[in-house]
Design a protein around this motif. Structure first.
Motif, PDB file in Angstrom:
ATOM      1  N   GLY A  28      -4.917  -5.025  11.191  1.00 13.41           N
ATOM      2  CA  GLY A  28      -5.906  -5.975  10.674  1.00 13.41           C
ATOM      3  C   GLY A  28      -6.668  -5.406   9.495  1.00 13.41           C
ATOM      4  O   GLY A  28      -6.908  -6.096   8.494  1.00 13.41           O
ATOM      5  N   ASN A  29      -7.055  -4.130   9.589  1.00 14.48           N
ATOM      6  CA  ASN A  29      -7.754  -3.487   8.479  1.00 14.48           C
ATOM      7  C   ASN A  29      -6.870  -3.400   7.245  1.00 14.48           C
ATOM      8  O   ASN A  29      -7.325  -3.600   6.121  1.00 14.48           O
ATOM      9  CB  ASN A  29      -8.218  -2.086   8.880  1.00 14.48           C
ATOM     10  CG  ASN A  29      -9.389  -2.134   9.840  1.00 14.48           C
ATOM     11  OD1 ASN A  29     -10.072  -3.152   9.934  1.00 14.48           O
ATOM     12  ND2 ASN A  29      -9.614  -1.048  10.554  1.00 14.48           N
ATOM     13  N   VAL A  30      -5.604  -3.086   7.451  1.00 17.39           N
ATOM     14  CA  VAL A  30      -4.673  -3.009   6.322  1.00 17.39           C
ATOM     15  C   VAL A  30      -4.520  -4.378   5.671  1.00 17.39           C
ATOM     16  O   VAL A  30      -4.524  -4.500   4.440  1.00 17.39           O
ATOM     17  CB  VAL A  30      -3.308  -2.445   6.781  1.00 17.39           C
ATOM     18  CG1 VAL A  30      -2.253  -2.627   5.714  1.00 17.39           C
ATOM     19  CG2 VAL A  30      -3.441  -0.984   7.160  1.00 17.39           C
ATOM     20  N   VAL A  31      -4.399  -5.407   6.468  1.00 10.03           N
ATOM     21  CA  VAL A  31      -4.269  -6.765   5.920  1.00 10.03           C
ATOM     22  C   VAL A  31      -5.516  -7.139   5.127  1.00 10.03           C
ATOM     23  O   VAL A  31      -5.424  -7.687   4.021  1.00 10.03           O
ATOM     24  CB  VAL A  31      -4.002  -7.777   7.053  1.00 10.03           C
ATOM     25  CG1 VAL A  31      -4.185  -9.198   6.578  1.00 10.03           C
ATOM     26  CG2 VAL A  31      -2.604  -7.575   7.612  1.00 10.03           C
ATOM     27  N   LEU A  32      -6.698  -6.844   5.664  1.00  6.82           N
ATOM     28  CA  LEU A  32      -7.934  -7.150   4.943  1.00  6.82           C
ATOM     29  C   LEU A  32      -8.050  -6.354   3.654  1.00  6.82           C
ATOM     30  O   LEU A  32      -8.482  -6.879   2.617  1.00  6.82           O
ATOM     31  CB  LEU A  32      -9.147  -6.871   5.837  1.00  6.82           C
ATOM     32  CG  LEU A  32      -9.369  -7.859   6.980  1.00  6.82           C
ATOM     33  CD1 LEU A  32     -10.531  -7.401   7.849  1.00  6.82           C
ATOM     34  CD2 LEU A  32      -9.644  -9.242   6.423  1.00  6.82           C
ATOM     35  N   LEU A  33      -7.653  -5.092   3.689  1.00  3.78           N
ATOM     36  CA  LEU A  33      -7.709  -4.260   2.487  1.00  3.78           C
ATOM     37  C   LEU A  33      -6.767  -4.779   1.408  1.00  3.78           C
ATOM     38  O   LEU A  33      -7.130  -4.891   0.235  1.00  3.78           O
ATOM     39  CB  LEU A  33      -7.363  -2.817   2.840  1.00  3.78           C
ATOM     40  CG  LEU A  33      -7.423  -1.807   1.698  1.00  3.78           C
ATOM     41  CD1 LEU A  33      -8.846  -1.681   1.190  1.00  3.78           C
ATOM     42  CD2 LEU A  33      -6.902  -0.460   2.157  1.00  3.78           C
ATOM     43  N   VAL A  34      -5.555  -5.120   1.817  1.00  3.75           N
ATOM     44  CA  VAL A  34      -4.588  -5.651   0.848  1.00  3.75           C
ATOM     45  C   VAL A  34      -5.070  -6.984   0.286  1.00  3.75           C
ATOM     46  O   VAL A  34      -4.946  -7.240  -0.917  1.00  3.75           O
ATOM     47  CB  VAL A  34      -3.200  -5.787   1.503  1.00  3.75           C
ATOM     48  CG1 VAL A  34      -2.257  -6.602   0.633  1.00  3.75           C
ATOM     49  CG2 VAL A  34      -2.613  -4.418   1.777  1.00  3.75           C
ATOM     50  N   ALA A  35      -5.634  -7.820   1.126  1.00  4.94           N
ATOM     51  CA  ALA A  35      -6.142  -9.109   0.654  1.00  4.94           C
ATOM     52  C   ALA A  35      -7.298  -8.911  -0.316  1.00  4.94           C
ATOM     53  O   ALA A  35      -7.381  -9.585  -1.350  1.00  4.94           O
ATOM     54  CB  ALA A  35      -6.582  -9.965   1.840  1.00  4.94           C
ATOM     55  N   THR A  36      -8.184  -7.973  -0.016  1.00  5.18           N
ATOM     56  CA  THR A  36      -9.326  -7.715  -0.894  1.00  5.18           C
ATOM     57  C   THR A  36      -8.853  -7.166  -2.227  1.00  5.18           C
ATOM     58  O   THR A  36      -9.299  -7.603  -3.289  1.00  5.18           O
ATOM     59  CB  THR A  36     -10.291  -6.723  -0.230  1.00  5.18           C
ATOM     60  OG1 THR A  36     -10.696  -7.259   1.028  1.00  5.18           O
ATOM     61  CG2 THR A  36     -11.499  -6.481  -1.092  1.00  5.18           C
ATOM     62  N   VAL A  37      -7.963  -6.199  -2.198  1.00  7.04           N
ATOM     63  CA  VAL A  37      -7.448  -5.622  -3.432  1.00  7.04           C
ATOM     64  C   VAL A  37      -6.661  -6.674  -4.202  1.00  7.04           C
ATOM     65  O   VAL A  37      -6.745  -6.766  -5.425  1.00  7.04           O
ATOM     66  CB  VAL A  37      -6.588  -4.375  -3.133  1.00  7.04           C
ATOM     67  CG1 VAL A  37      -5.837  -3.917  -4.358  1.00  7.04           C
ATOM     68  CG2 VAL A  37      -7.453  -3.250  -2.608  1.00  7.04           C
TER      69      VAL A  37
END
Length: 78
Positions: A21-30
């Motif tokens: 979930g954190n990886v998905v949020l980070l990729v979405a933010t970037v």
């Protein structure tokens, strides 16, 4: 007789789900940041090109109909 069939499917641990979930949020933010940056760069480049084109359009249209004066005597001598 009390044997139940064991479910052998792999289970997703809670910490693995949190990391994913954190990886998905980070990729979405970037991704949103990169998208916004690219959009602003394209907008600035388009505005710069349009401004350059508008400033060049006036000088080109004025000079397009004008001819360079050449003396007829100079042509005859050459």
């Amino acid at each position: 007789m009390g044997y139940r069939g064991r479910d052998a499917r792999p289970r997703l641990a809670l910490w693995t789900a949190v990391v994913l979930g954190n990886v998905v949020l980070l990729v979405a933010t970037v991704g949103v940041a990169v998208l916004a940056t690219m959009l602003s760069l394209v907008t600035l480049a388009g505005a710069a090109f349009a401004g350059w084109h508008l400033t060049r359009r006036g000088s080109v249209s004025r000079g397009a109909g004008m001819s360079v004066p050449v003396a007829m005597t100079a042509r005859r001598r050459a």
